[in-house]
Scaffold this active site. Structure first.
Site, mmCIF file in Angstrom:
data_model
loop_
_atom_site.group_PDB
_atom_site.id
_atom_site.type_symbol
_atom_site.label_atom_id
_atom_site.label_comp_id
_atom_site.label_asym_id
_atom_site.label_seq_id
_atom_site.Cartn_x
_atom_site.Cartn_y
_atom_site.Cartn_z
ATOM 1 N N GLY A 118 0.828 -1.203 0.000
ATOM 2 C CA GLY A 118 0.000 0.000 0.000
ATOM 3 C C GLY A 118 0.864 1.256 0.000
ATOM 4 O O GLY A 118 1.286 1.716 -1.035
ATOM 5 N N SER A 134 6.446 -4.409 -2.426
ATOM 6 C CA SER A 134 6.040 -3.034 -2.660
ATOM 7 C C SER A 134 6.249 -2.228 -1.364
ATOM 8 O O SER A 134 7.338 -2.279 -0.796
ATOM 9 C CB SER A 134 4.593 -2.997 -3.162
ATOM 10 O OG SER A 134 4.277 -1.751 -3.716
ATOM 11 N N TRP A 135 5.232 -1.498 -0.875
ATOM 12 C CA TRP A 135 5.414 -0.791 0.392
ATOM 13 C C TRP A 135 5.828 -1.759 1.496
ATOM 14 O O TRP A 135 6.619 -1.416 2.388
ATOM 15 C CB TRP A 135 4.136 -0.047 0.799
ATOM 16 C CG TRP A 135 4.110 0.227 2.277
ATOM 17 C CD1 TRP A 135 3.360 -0.430 3.224
ATOM 18 C CD2 TRP A 135 4.904 1.178 3.005
ATOM 19 N NE1 TRP A 135 3.633 0.068 4.486
ATOM 20 C CE2 TRP A 135 4.581 1.057 4.378
ATOM 21 C CE3 TRP A 135 5.851 2.131 2.623
ATOM 22 C CZ2 TRP A 135 5.164 1.834 5.368
ATOM 23 C CZ3 TRP A 135 6.446 2.917 3.610
ATOM 24 C CH2 TRP A 135 6.106 2.770 4.955
ATOM 25 N N ASP A 158 8.863 -3.499 -14.195
ATOM 26 C CA ASP A 158 8.062 -2.888 -13.125
ATOM 27 C C ASP A 158 8.128 -1.378 -13.309
ATOM 28 O O ASP A 158 9.124 -0.745 -12.951
ATOM 29 C CB ASP A 158 8.625 -3.307 -11.769
ATOM 30 C CG ASP A 158 7.787 -2.814 -10.591
ATOM 31 O OD1 ASP A 158 7.024 -1.851 -10.770
ATOM 32 O OD2 ASP A 158 7.923 -3.390 -9.498
ATOM 33 N N HIS A 216 5.170 -5.055 -11.770
ATOM 34 C CA HIS A 216 5.007 -4.873 -10.330
ATOM 35 C C HIS A 216 4.144 -5.968 -9.705
ATOM 36 O O HIS A 216 4.373 -6.371 -8.566
ATOM 37 C CB HIS A 216 4.369 -3.505 -10.066
ATOM 38 C CG HIS A 216 4.488 -3.042 -8.646
ATOM 39 N ND1 HIS A 216 5.685 -2.674 -8.075
ATOM 40 C CD2 HIS A 216 3.541 -2.888 -7.675
ATOM 41 C CE1 HIS A 216 5.483 -2.317 -6.813
ATOM 42 N NE2 HIS A 216 4.188 -2.434 -6.547
#
Length: 323
Positions: A47, A119-120, A275, A303
Site C-alpha cells: 500500500g 512493494s510498500w 516494473d 510490479h
C-alpha cells in the site's frame, strides 16, 4: 505436499486472531494460521494501506509455517479506519508501524520470524529489520521498494513520460500544484478535506493514475486500485498520500545506506524487469548493499508479478521453511 512449482498452497483459515491495542486509540487486527509449532513468518502487506489478504496465506506451507498476518494502522480490519475523516493520522507513521510489529511479536511469544512482503511492504520490512536485525531470521521480498523521495517522484511524476495523457489528468486533479508543485502533498491535503466530495474526487483521480501505471501488466479481476470497495479505496489513498508526502519519515536513501545492518540475514529479492511503478534499479542497489541477499530478475514481469514470480517466491519460502 505435492503441487506444481508455481502453484500456491490450498486456502487456509486462521486458528487464532485478535485486536492488539497499540496505543493512541488504535487497535491492530492480527491473525495466525498454519502450524502452531511451525517456523514463524510475518506477512507485511503493501500500500501502504492495502490491508492483508487471505490469498497471501497460500504462499506458505501450512504444515511447516506459523504464519502471522496483520492489518497496518488505519486499514483492513484495524481501527479507527482511515476512511473515517475523524481518524487521526498523526499517529500513523513508519515508526509507529515498526513498534506495532514488535508489540505483536512479543504478544505472540515469537523470538525470531521470517518477514515476507512486497512493494510498500518491502520498505516496512527493511525499516523493521534494520532496527531489529536480531528478531529476523530471513526475508523474502517480491517487488522491492525503499520509498526514497526519488522513487516517489518517479511514480507520481517521472512515469508520466510514458503515460502523458493519464498523467495530465492526474495533475489536473490538484491544480494548486501546477508546474513543479508537489502533487502527492496536494492529494494528501485533499484527502484531509472536510468535504466528502473533495475526498471522493481525489480518491478516484489517484486510483485512476495508479491503475494506469499497472495497465501494461496482466492480471485478472477488477482494476487493482479502482476496483477496491469504497471504504478500502479511500483509506488506501489517504494512507498512501500521507506516507509518501512525508517520504515515509525516512532519510533519503536510508534503507540502502544501512543495509549492512542486515548482514547475516539471508534474503531473497524477486523483481520484474518491467516494473514501471518501482524500477529494477532499487532492487539492484539493495542487493549490492546487502551482503546476504540474492536477487532474481523476472524478465517479462512487472510490479504485480506472474507465474515466474510466484515460482521464485514459493521456492524461497519452501527453502527457508527447512532452516
Amino acid at each position: 505436499m505435492d503441487r506444481e512449482p508455481d502453484e500456491k498452497y490450498p486456502p487456509i483459515e486462521p486458528y487464532e486472531q485478535g485486536m492488539l491495542d497499540v496505543g493512541d486509540g488504535n487497535l491492530v487486527h492480527w491473525e495466525v494460521c498454519g502450524n502452531p509449532d511451525g517456523k514463524p513468518a510475518l506477512v507485511v502487506h503493501g500500500g501502504p494501506g492495502s490491508g492483508c489478504g487471505a490469498h497471501t496465506r497460500q504462499y506458505f506451507d501450512p504444515g511447516r509455517y506459523r504464519v502471522v498476518l496483520f492489518d497496518q494502522r488505519g486499514c483492513g480490519r484495524s481501527t479507527p479506519h482511515a476512511s473515517d475523516p475523524a481518524a487521526d493520522m498523526r499517529h500513523n507513521t513508519t515508526a509507529h508501524l515498526i513498534a506495532d510489529m514488535e508489540r505483536l511479536r512479543v504478544r505472540l511469544g515469537i523470538e525470531k520470524w521470517l518477514l515476507y512482503g512486497g512493494s510498500w511492504g518491502s520498505t516496512l520490512i527493511l525499516a523493521y529489520a534494520e532496527e531489529h536485525p536480531e528478531r529476523v531470521s530471513e526475508i523474502v521480498i517480491p517487488a522491492v521498494t525503499t520509498t526514497r523521495r526519488s522513487e516517489i517522484d518517479w511514480l507520481y511524476r517521472g512515469v508520466g513520460k510514458i503515460f502523458p495523457e493519464a498523467w495530465d489528468l492526474f495533475r489536473a486533479g490538484v491544480p494548486e500544484a501546477a508546474g513543479d508543485g508537489d502533487l502527492v502533498a496536494a492529494y494528501a491535503r485533499r484527502m484531509e478535506s472536510p468535504d466528502a466530495a473533495v475526498r471522493a474526487k481525489a480518491t478516484a483521480d489517484w486510483c485512476a493514475w495508479e491503475d494506469t501505471v499497472l495497465s501494461q501488466e496482466t492480471y485478472s479481476g477488477p482494476p487493482p486500485y479502482s476496483g477496491r470497495p469504497g471504504g478500502a479505496r479511500q483509506a488506501l489513498v489517504r494512507i498512501c498520500s500521507h506516507y509518501f508526502s512525508h517520504g515515509a519519515w525516512l532519510e533519503e536513501g536510508q534503507l540502502i545506506r544501512n543495509a549492512g545492518r542486515l548482514a547475516g540475514i539471508p534474503g531473497v529479492l524477486v523483481h520484474g524487469r518491467f516494473d514501471l511503478g518501482g524500477p529494477l534499479i532499487t532492487a539492484w542497489e539493495l542487493a549490492k548493499a546487502w551482503p546476504d541477499a540474492e536477487l532474481t530478475v523476472i524478465d517479462g514481469a512487472g510490479h504485480l508479478g506472474g507465474p515466474a514470480t510466484t515460482r521464485a517466491v514459493l521456492e524461497a519460502l519452501d527453502r527457508f521453511a527447512a532452516q
